[in-house]
Structures are given as structure tokens and as C-alpha cells.
Design a protein around this motif. Sequence first.
Motif, PDB file in Angstrom:
ATOM      1  N   ASP A   1       0.724  -1.235  -0.040  1.00 25.67           N
ATOM      2  CA  ASP A   1      -0.133  -0.001  -0.069  1.00 25.67           C
ATOM      3  C   ASP A   1       0.796   1.190  -0.193  1.00 25.67           C
ATOM      4  OD1 ASP A   1      -2.218  -1.372  -0.011  1.00 25.67           O
ATOM      5  OD2 ASP A   1      -2.791  -1.038   2.169  1.00 25.67           O
ATOM      6  N   VAL A   2       2.065   1.278   0.634  1.00 28.41           N
ATOM      7  CA  VAL A   2       2.881   2.542   0.748  1.00 28.41           C
ATOM      8  C   VAL A   2       3.143   2.876  -0.555  1.00 28.41           C
ATOM      9  CG1 VAL A   2       5.058   3.362   1.735  1.00 28.41           C
ATOM     10  CG2 VAL A   2       3.520   1.956   3.359  1.00 28.41           C
ATOM     11  N   ILE A   3       3.750   2.012  -1.418  1.00 25.15           N
ATOM     12  CA  ILE A   3       4.521   2.137  -2.757  1.00 25.15           C
ATOM     13  C   ILE A   3       3.274   2.370  -3.477  1.00 25.15           C
ATOM     14  CG2 ILE A   3       5.419   1.111  -4.728  1.00 25.15           C
ATOM     15  CD1 ILE A   3       7.561   1.825  -2.731  1.00 25.15           C
TER      16      ILE A   3
ATOM     17  N   GLU B   1      13.576   4.258   1.801  1.00 24.16           N
ATOM     18  CA  GLU B   1      14.229   3.939   0.309  1.00 24.16           C
ATOM     19  C   GLU B   1      13.744   4.759  -0.662  1.00 24.16           C
ATOM     20  OE1 GLU B   1      15.989   1.170  -0.402  1.00 24.16           O
ATOM     21  OE2 GLU B   1      16.575   1.109   1.690  1.00 24.16           O
ATOM     22  N   LEU B   2      12.429   5.272  -0.477  1.00 20.42           N
ATOM     23  CA  LEU B   2      12.012   6.350  -1.591  1.00 20.42           C
ATOM     24  C   LEU B   2      12.912   7.530  -1.429  1.00 20.42           C
ATOM     25  CD1 LEU B   2       8.301   5.734  -1.128  1.00 20.42           C
ATOM     26  CD2 LEU B   2       9.658   5.222  -2.997  1.00 20.42           C
ATOM     27  N   LYS B   3      13.297   7.971  -0.041  1.00 23.79           N
ATOM     28  CA  LYS B   3      14.307   8.987  -0.123  1.00 23.79           C
ATOM     29  C   LYS B   3      15.456   8.722  -0.787  1.00 23.79           C
ATOM     30  CE  LYS B   3      15.924  12.207   3.084  1.00 23.79           C
ATOM     31  NZ  LYS B   3      16.347  12.544   4.456  1.00 23.79           N
ATOM     32  N   LYS B   4      16.136   7.566  -0.353  1.00 22.89           N
ATOM     33  CA  LYS B   4      17.249   7.232  -1.041  1.00 22.89           C
ATOM     34  C   LYS B   4      17.415   7.177  -2.543  1.00 22.89           C
ATOM     35  CE  LYS B   4      20.675   3.300  -0.636  1.00 22.89           C
ATOM     36  NZ  LYS B   4      21.003   2.079  -0.088  1.00 22.89           N
ATOM     37  N   ALA B   5      16.247   6.858  -2.901  1.00 27.44           N
ATOM     38  CA  ALA B   5      16.048   6.861  -4.369  1.00 27.44           C
ATOM     39  C   ALA B   5      15.731   8.180  -4.954  1.00 27.44           C
ATOM     40  CB  ALA B   5      14.832   5.987  -4.781  1.00 27.44           C
ATOM     41  N   GLY B   6      15.741   9.375  -4.245  1.00 23.46           N
ATOM     42  CA  GLY B   6      15.520  10.588  -4.690  1.00 23.46           C
ATOM     43  C   GLY B   6      13.861  11.090  -4.904  1.00 23.46           C
ATOM     44  N   LYS B   7      13.272  10.302  -4.458  1.00 26.68           N
ATOM     45  CA  LYS B   7      11.717  10.582  -4.691  1.00 26.68           C
ATOM     46  C   LYS B   7      11.121  11.426  -3.576  1.00 26.68           C
ATOM     47  CE  LYS B   7      11.080   8.212  -8.528  1.00 26.68           C
ATOM     48  NZ  LYS B   7      11.031   8.946  -9.794  1.00 26.68           N
ATOM     49  N   ILE B   8      11.935  11.474  -2.653  1.00 25.73           N
ATOM     50  CA  ILE B   8      11.291  12.125  -1.270  1.00 25.73           C
ATOM     51  C   ILE B   8      12.577  12.855  -1.078  1.00 25.73           C
ATOM     52  CG2 ILE B   8      10.887  12.232   1.121  1.00 25.73           C
ATOM     53  CD1 ILE B   8       9.360   9.671   0.413  1.00 25.73           C
TER      54      ILE B   8
END
Length: 166
Positions: A87-89, A132-139
Motif C-alpha cells: 500500500d505504501v508504494i 528507500e524512496l528518499k534514498k532513490a530521490g523520490k522524497i
Amino acid sequence: MNRKRLGFGMMRLPIINGDNQNVDFEKACALVDAFLEKGCSYFDSSYVYHGGKSEEITRKTVVERHPRDQFTIATKLPLWAIASENDVIELFRKQLANCGVEYFDYYLLHNLDGHIYDVSMKPNKVFETAFELKKAGKIRNLGFSYHDCPEELDRILSEHPEVDFV
């Protein structure tokens, strides 16, 4: 006054005929433009504001009308809607599409308290996925809004000191 510290909430925009989902686009655009013209840039949206239309309205009034380097976008993950790790993704991807951006400048895990932390966030690895989303540059900046006692806040921050803001 440092105007850069002011935020524009995308939750109480002018509406038509008392319908919270029917935002007056022209008036909303005029407000957004005036805010930017005054040197402000932070727009605060949410998955649930304006009956679930706030992120779309943010896209139409801000993102589609102004260069990306002229504004910052904040939105919030509705923790009450998380029932599984997937759900998060799924919600995050939907929010990116709703807002029409490649990343969020500020992303909040919304309405966190000790109970939600224990029964929803921990079992569904919400913090881990968000980081993980932050690490990927999405946050760019990850934080949470909090609604509980100081002891619970201390516990959560002890377990996740890496958050950027509360």
C-alpha cells in the motif's frame, strides 16, 4: 519577515456552490500566483484534502503552470489507508501522479500516534519503505505529523532518528 517560511495550504481553497470537491480554478490560480509573486514557494497538499482532490488541484494550479524550481511541494501519506507493505508504494506512486511531479520536496507520514505506529507502520515497514524512496530521490525531506503524548514521540524518534522533521 522571511516569506520563504510561509506555507500555502491546499485544503481550504475557494469552492463553487458549497461543493468541497469543486474548487474555483480561476480564484485558486490567482491565489497561487499571488503567493509565488510575494516570494513564497511552499505548497502543502494532502491525499485527502478537498475530498481527495487536493493533489490534483495542486498539479493543475501550481505544477502545470510554474517551473519546478519555483516551488516546493509537500504532501502526506494517509497512514489510516495502509493495510499492507504494498500500500505504501502504491499510494506513493498515485500521489506522484496526482501532483504531476517526479519527487516530493517534503513528504509526511500523516497523523502518526503510538497506536498507528505499532499496528500499521511497524508491521507494514512504512518507515523503511519511505526511507528507500528518499534514498532513490523520490522524497527530499521525510517527516511526520504527530498526534500523541511526548513519551510516544520520544519512542518513535529513538527508533527513527533519521527523520528530517516532525
